[in-house]
Scaffold this active site. Structure first.
Site, short mmCIF file in Angstrom:
data_model
loop_
_atom_site.label_atom_id
_atom_site.label_comp_id
_atom_site.label_asym_id
_atom_site.label_seq_id
_atom_site.Cartn_x
_atom_site.Cartn_y
_atom_site.Cartn_z
CE LYS A 198 -4.43 -1.77 2.04
NZ LYS A 198 -5.19 -1.50 3.26
CG ASP A 218 -7.86 1.22 3.00
OD1 ASP A 218 -8.78 0.42 2.69
OD2 ASP A 218 -6.87 1.17 2.88
#
Ligand code: ATR
Length: 273
Positions: free
Chosen positions: A66, A102
């Site tokens: 990520k 997210d």
């Protein structure tokens, strides 16, 4: 023309993302496919070249890429640059643009339950990539303060500094202090991977009550030790699968430019347990 999508990470074989997105394609009658693609740490650059060669339309990124993925982006949206981590990418003629869904995915369950975050005192355990998106979410929703505890205290300190730079009151504490302080908070979030292997939670939930919101971002197993303890205290519970679903819904909307079939995606996700 048929479009292809993927999730990249390592380990990846237990990812539920292919189930969730494939269910959405079926529901919306889209000629698209979504695969899980294992890219080990250190092989990201070659992996991305491969995805470009098959003209991938978009992909999700999970542990451990990520943050590393950021340097392979040609463009990024605000969420991605603010958080410093990317979980969703679009590919338009080889131009990769990064997003971070997210944060919205984390906030979605609060919205669904009409829970107000403004003025809440938050305790966050963990200081990795997911925790950073969560801090940005609490800043956006104007929480009163966030206290951060992490196994590696330096990372909690630095995440706490990040919180302050985006306008959220913050301090860090030792992880061993967490056991006794639960009662001082309105919202308690586990953003570590503790629970994935059924380990006991580091948090004692003594002092929490039916008004406390307890949120575990671990989604497998669904009922972690942390969630079980929270149930015993009658707390308000938010499950990790809800964040997973929230980020997937947002990614779908970015890629397909249409409203996501939430219920079909939820059904597919819950069927994966
Ligand atoms: P993610 O992208 O899911 O946030 P990450 O960036 O690797 O993944 O972060 C994992 C988090 O879980 C970190 O806060 C990590 O603590 P450290 O910063 O000390 O590594 C935490 N974590 C992982 N295993 C843990 C364990 N056994 N006990 C406590 N914390 C743990």
């Amino acid at each position: 023309m048929s479009k292809s999508f993927a999730v990249i990470g390592d380990p990846i074989d237990h990812s539920l993302s292919p189930n969730i997105h494939s269910a959405a394609f079926r529901e919306m009658d889209l000629d698209s496919s979504y695969i899980a693609y294992r890219i080990p740490k250190g092989e990201l650059e070659e992996g991305i070249e491969g995805l470009k060669k098959i003209n991938i339309h978009g992909f999700n990124i999970t542990i451990p890429h990520k943050i590393a993925m950021m340097k392979f982006l040609d463009k990024m949206d605000e969420s991605c640059s603010l958080i410093g981590a990317v979980n969703t990418v679009t590919n338009k003629d080889g131009i990769l643009k990064g997003y971070n869904t997210d944060m919205d995915g984390f906030l979605e369950p609060f919205k669904k339950r009409k829970l107000n975050i403004a003025k809440c005192k938050v305790l966050l355990i963990g200081a990795g990539g997911a925790a950073r998106a969560i801090v940005a979410g609490f800043a956006k929703e104007k929480a009163s303060s966030i206290t951060i505890a992490n196994r590696t205290p330096e990372k909690a300190d630095s995440l706490s500094e990040f919180a302050k730079t985006i306008g959220l009151n913050s301090n860090s504490i030792e992880i061993k202090e967490v056991r006794e302080t639960a009662k001082n908070y309105d919202i308690i979030v586990n953003a570590t991977s503790v629970g994935l292997k059924n380990e006991p939670s580091v948090i004692s939930l003594q002092g929490i009550n039916e008004k406390t919101i307890v949120y575990d971002i671990v989604y497998m197993p669904m009922n972690t030790d942390f969630i079980k303890k929270a149930k015993e205290r009658n707390a308000v519970i938010v499950y990790g699968y809800e964040m997973l679903l929230g980020q997937a819904v947002r990614a779908f909307e970015i890629w397909h430019d249409m409203e996501a079939p939430y219920n079909a995606m939820k059904k597919a996700l819950l069927g994966g347990f």
